[in-house]
Design an enzyme around this catalytic site. Structure first.
Site, mmCIF file in Angstrom:
data_model
loop_
_atom_site.group_PDB
_atom_site.id
_atom_site.type_symbol
_atom_site.label_atom_id
_atom_site.label_comp_id
_atom_site.label_asym_id
_atom_site.label_seq_id
_atom_site.Cartn_x
_atom_site.Cartn_y
_atom_site.Cartn_z
ATOM 1 N N CYS A 179 0.825 -1.220 0.000
ATOM 2 C CA CYS A 179 0.000 0.000 0.000
ATOM 3 C C CYS A 179 0.855 1.264 0.000
ATOM 4 O O CYS A 179 0.470 2.281 -0.597
ATOM 5 C CB CYS A 179 -0.944 0.008 1.193
ATOM 6 S SG CYS A 179 -0.111 -0.132 2.788
ATOM 7 N N ASN B 163 -7.803 5.190 -2.303
ATOM 8 C CA ASN B 163 -7.308 3.903 -1.845
ATOM 9 C C ASN B 163 -6.738 3.113 -3.024
ATOM 10 O O ASN B 163 -6.822 3.567 -4.172
ATOM 11 C CB ASN B 163 -8.460 3.137 -1.165
ATOM 12 C CG ASN B 163 -7.943 2.073 -0.204
ATOM 13 O OD1 ASN B 163 -6.733 1.833 -0.105
ATOM 14 N ND2 ASN B 163 -8.848 1.429 0.502
ATOM 15 N N HIS C 138 -2.320 1.033 7.214
ATOM 16 C CA HIS C 138 -2.548 1.164 5.772
ATOM 17 C C HIS C 138 -2.108 2.555 5.332
ATOM 18 O O HIS C 138 -2.176 3.512 6.106
ATOM 19 C CB HIS C 138 -4.041 0.952 5.491
ATOM 20 C CG HIS C 138 -4.372 0.828 4.032
ATOM 21 N ND1 HIS C 138 -3.617 0.106 3.146
ATOM 22 C CD2 HIS C 138 -5.416 1.336 3.307
ATOM 23 C CE1 HIS C 138 -4.161 0.170 1.953
ATOM 24 N NE2 HIS C 138 -5.251 0.920 2.011
#
Lengths: 73, 371
Positions: free
Chosen positions: B99, B260, B242
């Protein structure tokens, strides 16, 4: 004084004097190229010679009879 | 607990706590909890970051009076500066703890469009390159699992990111080597540095005036099921950390707008909104300060030339690139470059130029070939 847009350079003039070069602007007559130092006048002469050779449109800013800033398109 | 039972529990908690988001079934809720935790490869690097991942306590933000009112009440880089979209498409990190690579490059791509003042271009940098070529890996249990945002930004400063075609992201199913292109260094875009921001008002000012931010936050079990609205944690324990790109905010809804990397099918077309202060989202964020423009641009034409009565101050307007200043280390250098560019313009020749400068600032022509 101020901007002249969409002009053509139809003549060039130089003499054996330091930093002394002029262009003939269609419809306006002779204008002197700024000559604060060697580099400045060489830059302007290069642009002016190119503009004349290519028949380019030129926008320039003049102060009195001297060209101080120039766009060549 | 089945995924349907989990969704029902989350929906009950949303109702009970009067939260304003919806929980839905999606590809992540259908994964085992162990598998989906694998996506959370944000590794905290500082004590503050570690603290927020331990519990994600709401940050108590001190707002200096002088800062209030500086930033507009809302901003969204998907729709700003004339209703234009300055973001790049949402990507999918697949089942990999990468991520941070996506959060950082999401910011870099958006920042490049903003600095070039061109929302049409679509820069696409290689997440696979910066992740795997930094010796990071996808899967929990490997000591190289995950990444930190400062480490990723340092990589972008020291090495840069090449384009996606250099090393395409493969949806990894096992550990991968740095299988990148041989000329990646010539294709890499580097940043000048980054700034860490800890004040919420400064974050808003940065976003509304400069560009997106990169942040890490705590993911709780309920977050995977996010299907729209303004998220706040209502149910479940900590799943992991994250990293995402923050592209906007809204004071009316009291939320950040984040891009995202779980595909466009998740959340609000791949984006989510999260309440200010929730899950440690705004404990700190990082912004890219500048982007170098270095390298060759080939097959271009000279469109215009400009000079002024200032020493060594000459510029050329280059096809597709805009105005570039001629290198001016000496009179001779400027004159040599100008003569060649004037010739190229007069004869409509293609040129190859080597540029060196900063996006959004002055970019110099350092070398020229005229053909």
């Amino acid at each position: 004084m101020g901007w002249q847009n969409g002009k053509k350079f139809i003549g060039l003039w130089a003499i054996n004097e330091n930093r002394n070069a002029w262009v003939y602007v269609d419809g306006l007559g002779w204008r002197k190229l700024a000559n604060d130092n060697d580099n400045i006048i060489i830059n302007f002469v290069t642009l002016a010679a190119h503009a004349k050779g290519a028949g380019s449109n030129v926008n320039f800013r003049e102060d009195g009879d001297t060209i101080k800033e120039m766009y060549v398109w | 607990m089945t995924d349907q039972e989990e969704i029902k529990s989350i929906r009950d908690a949303i109702k009970e706590k009067k939260a304003e988001w919806v929980a839905v079934e999606n590809k992540l809720t259908r994964m085992s909890s162990e598998k989906r935790k694998n996506l959370l490869g944000y590794l905290p690097e500082t004590e503050e970051e570690k603290a927020k991942l331990r519990g994600g306590e709401e940050k108590k933000v001190d707002i200096a009076l002088g800062e209030l009112g500086v930033a507009p009440s809302s901003w969204d880089w998907r729709n700003s500066r004339g209703g234009l979209n300055w973001t790049t498409p949402v990507k999918d990190q697949c089942n990999c703890g990468s991520c941070v690579a996506f959060g950082a490059l999401g910011a870099l791509e958006c920042q490049l469009k903003i600095l070039r003042n061109n929302s049409i271009i679509n820069p696409d940098f290689s997440e696979a390159h910066i992740f795997f070529c930094s010796n990071r890996q996808c899967f929990r249990g490997d000591p190289r699992y995950g990444w930190g945002s400062s480490a990723a930004l340092a990589y972008l400063r020291d090495n840069g990111a090449p384009d996606e075609a250099c090393f395409r992201y493969p949806c990894p199913t096992s550990n991968l080597a740095c299988n990148t292109c041989s000329d990646w260094q010539q294709r890499a875009t580097k940043i000048t540095g980054w700034k860490d921001i800890s004040s919420r008002e400064d974050m808003k000012s940065w976003i509304s005036t400069r560009g997106p931010l990169i942040t890490g936050f705590t993911v709780y079990d309920d977050f995977f099921s996010y299907g729209g609205g303004v998220y706040r944690h209502v149910w479940g324990g900590v799943a992991g950390g994250h990293c995402v790109t923050v592209v906007g905010y809204n004071d009316t809804d009291q939320c950040w707008i984040c891009k995202n990397s779980w595909g466009v099918g998740w959340g609000e077309s791949g984006y989510f909104r999260i309440r200010y202060g929730d899950s440690g989202i705004d404990s700190s964020m990082s912004g890219i300060e500048g982007i170098y423009k270095r390298g060759w641009e080939n097959g271009k034409r000279v469109i215009g030339l400009w000079a002024i009565n200032e020493n060594r101050n000459v510029w050329a307007y280059i096809q597709d690139l805009g105005w570039r200043k001629l290198a001016n280390d000496s009179d001779n250098i400027t004159i040599n470059l100008l003569k060649q560019l004037a010739h190229a313009k007069a004869t409509s020749r293609n040129i190859n130029i080597y540029e060196d400068g900063i996006e959004g600032g002055t970019i110099y022509i350092k070398q020229v070939y005229v053909w």
